[in-house]
Design a protein around this motif. Sequence first.
Motif, mmCIF file in Angstrom:
data_model
loop_
_atom_site.group_PDB
_atom_site.id
_atom_site.type_symbol
_atom_site.label_atom_id
_atom_site.label_comp_id
_atom_site.label_asym_id
_atom_site.label_seq_id
_atom_site.Cartn_x
_atom_site.Cartn_y
_atom_site.Cartn_z
ATOM 1 N N SER A 19 58.918 22.433 56.193
ATOM 2 C CA SER A 19 59.309 21.184 56.854
ATOM 3 C C SER A 19 60.188 20.344 55.953
ATOM 4 N N LEU A 20 59.822 20.256 54.672
ATOM 5 C CA LEU A 20 60.636 19.480 53.735
ATOM 6 C C LEU A 20 62.011 20.111 53.539
ATOM 7 N N ILE A 21 62.055 21.445 53.497
ATOM 8 C CA ILE A 21 63.349 22.118 53.364
ATOM 9 C C ILE A 21 64.211 21.830 54.584
ATOM 10 N N ALA A 22 63.615 21.922 55.783
ATOM 11 C CA ALA A 22 64.381 21.648 56.996
ATOM 12 C C ALA A 22 64.865 20.208 57.023
ATOM 13 N N VAL A 23 63.999 19.269 56.639
ATOM 14 C CA VAL A 23 64.399 17.858 56.624
ATOM 15 C C VAL A 23 65.470 17.611 55.571
ATOM 16 N N SER A 24 65.358 18.250 54.416
ATOM 17 C CA SER A 24 66.363 18.072 53.367
ATOM 18 C C SER A 24 67.731 18.570 53.826
ATOM 19 N N ILE A 25 67.742 19.739 54.456
ATOM 20 C CA ILE A 25 69.013 20.267 54.970
ATOM 21 C C ILE A 25 69.561 19.361 56.065
ATOM 22 N N ALA A 26 68.656 18.934 56.964
ATOM 23 C CA ALA A 26 69.103 18.033 58.034
ATOM 24 C C ALA A 26 69.612 16.715 57.465
ATOM 25 N N ALA A 27 68.947 16.185 56.422
ATOM 26 C CA ALA A 27 69.394 14.933 55.807
ATOM 27 C C ALA A 27 70.767 15.092 55.175
ATOM 28 N N LEU A 28 70.976 16.242 54.503
ATOM 29 C CA LEU A 28 72.287 16.478 53.902
ATOM 30 C C LEU A 28 73.375 16.550 54.971
ATOM 31 N N LEU A 29 73.118 17.312 56.028
ATOM 32 C CA LEU A 29 74.104 17.408 57.104
ATOM 33 C C LEU A 29 74.306 16.056 57.788
ATOM 34 N N MET A 30 73.205 15.322 57.975
ATOM 35 C CA MET A 30 73.303 14.004 58.614
ATOM 36 C C MET A 30 74.117 13.048 57.757
ATOM 37 N N ALA A 31 73.909 13.080 56.444
ATOM 38 C CA ALA A 31 74.674 12.197 55.558
ATOM 39 C C ALA A 31 76.158 12.504 55.629
ATOM 40 N N VAL A 32 76.484 13.807 55.614
ATOM 41 C CA VAL A 32 77.900 14.193 55.707
ATOM 42 C C VAL A 32 78.494 13.720 57.029
ATOM 43 N N LEU A 33 77.760 13.938 58.121
ATOM 44 C CA LEU A 33 78.267 13.529 59.431
ATOM 45 C C LEU A 33 78.396 12.017 59.536
ATOM 46 N N ILE A 34 77.399 11.279 59.022
ATOM 47 C CA ILE A 34 77.471 9.810 59.090
ATOM 48 C C ILE A 34 78.646 9.289 58.282
ATOM 49 N N LEU A 35 78.814 9.823 57.074
ATOM 50 C CA LEU A 35 79.945 9.377 56.247
ATOM 51 C C LEU A 35 81.270 9.697 56.920
ATOM 52 N N ALA A 36 81.383 10.911 57.445
ATOM 53 C CA ALA A 36 82.643 11.288 58.091
ATOM 54 C C ALA A 36 82.882 10.430 59.336
ATOM 55 N N PHE A 37 81.833 10.239 60.145
ATOM 56 C CA PHE A 37 81.998 9.466 61.379
ATOM 57 C C PHE A 37 82.368 8.020 61.082
ATOM 58 N N LEU A 180 59.111 18.089 64.653
ATOM 59 C CA LEU A 180 59.325 19.320 65.414
ATOM 60 C C LEU A 180 59.245 20.546 64.521
ATOM 61 N N THR A 181 59.762 20.433 63.270
ATOM 62 C CA THR A 181 59.711 21.568 62.351
ATOM 63 C C THR A 181 58.271 21.907 61.999
ATOM 64 N N ARG A 182 57.472 20.879 61.696
ATOM 65 C CA ARG A 182 56.056 21.135 61.385
ATOM 66 C C ARG A 182 55.348 21.789 62.574
ATOM 67 N N LEU A 183 55.662 21.296 63.779
ATOM 68 C CA LEU A 183 55.043 21.879 64.959
ATOM 69 C C LEU A 183 55.473 23.328 65.152
ATOM 70 N N ALA A 184 56.796 23.579 64.993
ATOM 71 C CA ALA A 184 57.298 24.946 65.177
ATOM 72 C C ALA A 184 56.758 25.883 64.106
ATOM 73 N N VAL A 185 56.739 25.396 62.853
ATOM 74 C CA VAL A 185 56.217 26.242 61.768
ATOM 75 C C VAL A 185 54.727 26.499 61.951
ATOM 76 N N ARG A 186 54.019 25.479 62.411
ATOM 77 C CA ARG A 186 52.581 25.664 62.647
ATOM 78 C C ARG A 186 52.335 26.729 63.700
ATOM 79 N N ARG A 187 53.132 26.685 64.758
ATOM 80 C CA ARG A 187 52.991 27.702 65.803
ATOM 81 C C ARG A 187 53.399 29.062 65.280
ATOM 82 N N ALA A 188 54.469 29.088 64.469
ATOM 83 C CA ALA A 188 54.934 30.370 63.929
ATOM 84 C C ALA A 188 53.934 30.963 62.947
#
Length: 453
Positions: A19-37, A180-188
């Motif tokens: 979950s932390l890895i997914a959030v970290s990747i999402a945060a990095l992508l979100m930061a890039v998108l926010i800065l660009a936007f 959602l990641t925690r939920l999906a990983v928990r199910r997986a």
Amino acid sequence: MTALTPAGRRPPTLRSRLSLIAVSIAALLMAVLILAFNGIVRHQLDQRADDHLRTRAAAVASTVDTTGRRARVVEVPNDDALDSDVWIYAGTERLEAPPGAADDGPLTRVADALAADRRSHCVTAADRGPVRLCALAVTGSAPATVVAAVSLVPYRTSADTVLHATLALGAAMLVLTYALTRLAVRRALRPVQVMTEQAAAWSAQGGDDRFGTTERPAELAALGTSLDALLDKIRAGLRHEQQLTRELSHELRNPLARIVAELDWWRARRRSPEETQSSLAVVEDAAASMRTICDTLLDEARGVAATHTGPADVHAALVRLAGRSTPPPAVELRIGPPSGRPVAAAPAAIVERAVSPLLDNALRYARSRVTVVARSDGADVRIEVTDDGPGVPASFAPGLFHPGRRADAGDGHPGAGLGLSLARRLARSADGGVHHDASHGDGTRFVVTLPAT
């Protein structure tokens, strides 16, 4: 109990890590998108401010007459809106300035500099907030320049509002992504938890359960197959250990009984020195036999190469073995005369212990006669143990040497089904073997082969 890290904290779970890895990747992508936007939004707002200034400057430029020797401003009705925040220059001479603009104010100095440059371009100045100024050179016979200004505060406020909105949206998206990641990983990972619970239950209860009997995702199916193979190895090791324990107990029982019997006999009454020495010799022989049995079985269990060598007089070893045996009253035990010179490249104790289970079985099932014969057979020594009993059932022949198996466990004869497998193991420890002679029709015949010297 969950293991603790050196710092005393519980280690993060796989679900938390993913979950932390997914959030970290999402945060990095979100930061890039926010800065660009937001960079694009600010650029577009600046462009809009510049377009607005150029439009105003062009409208004011239409009121400037440059056809004469000197540029002049043509007054038009209701031009107050046009003159707001606008400077008009004839060359470098200021013709008009916005109402309230000081002659030495910062914006006036920037406008003067733009007019002196005599080209169309825009700059940003600071005067109680950012202000954008654009200069427009008016073509004609007399040079003129129009400079228009506008405050960028509304544009910056709009950009900041967009930035805050996108940051809030990004934070909400990160929280949602984490949940959602925690939920999906928990199910997986639910099948993994089930496998863990199964392993814990199996370790407590034992049994032959397997992971591969349940349908799982491909990755977990491969893991289940690997775990099943590991379980098979562990169970085989446990069975091997149990078999080794049973065989040691089975083989050590006879020499131990001889030692106990000699001690009881020696303690029963005072013995002569000769009788004492004879008892000690029996005890020593039994102890040597026990040591040989232990060394042989443990070496074989560890996979150590056979180091048991002779020579041993096979016929003499058989005579000693027969002397220690107790045939039933109706059974005759005969040691046949040797054929050739049967000397084996194995210790006498190995010869005796390899033949002993076969002789015990023969005496147990024989009707009237058991014959043991040793003969030299080229490079091998062949020892035949024959009885006139009922023989081996054809259906049981394939599993004859499997440990713990008997043709008829309820036949009234004692035994754990270990003698034949142990005899073969002991013979193999000296590079020999044991097999059942199926061609012998009357009763049963087992043959021990050992390398000759």
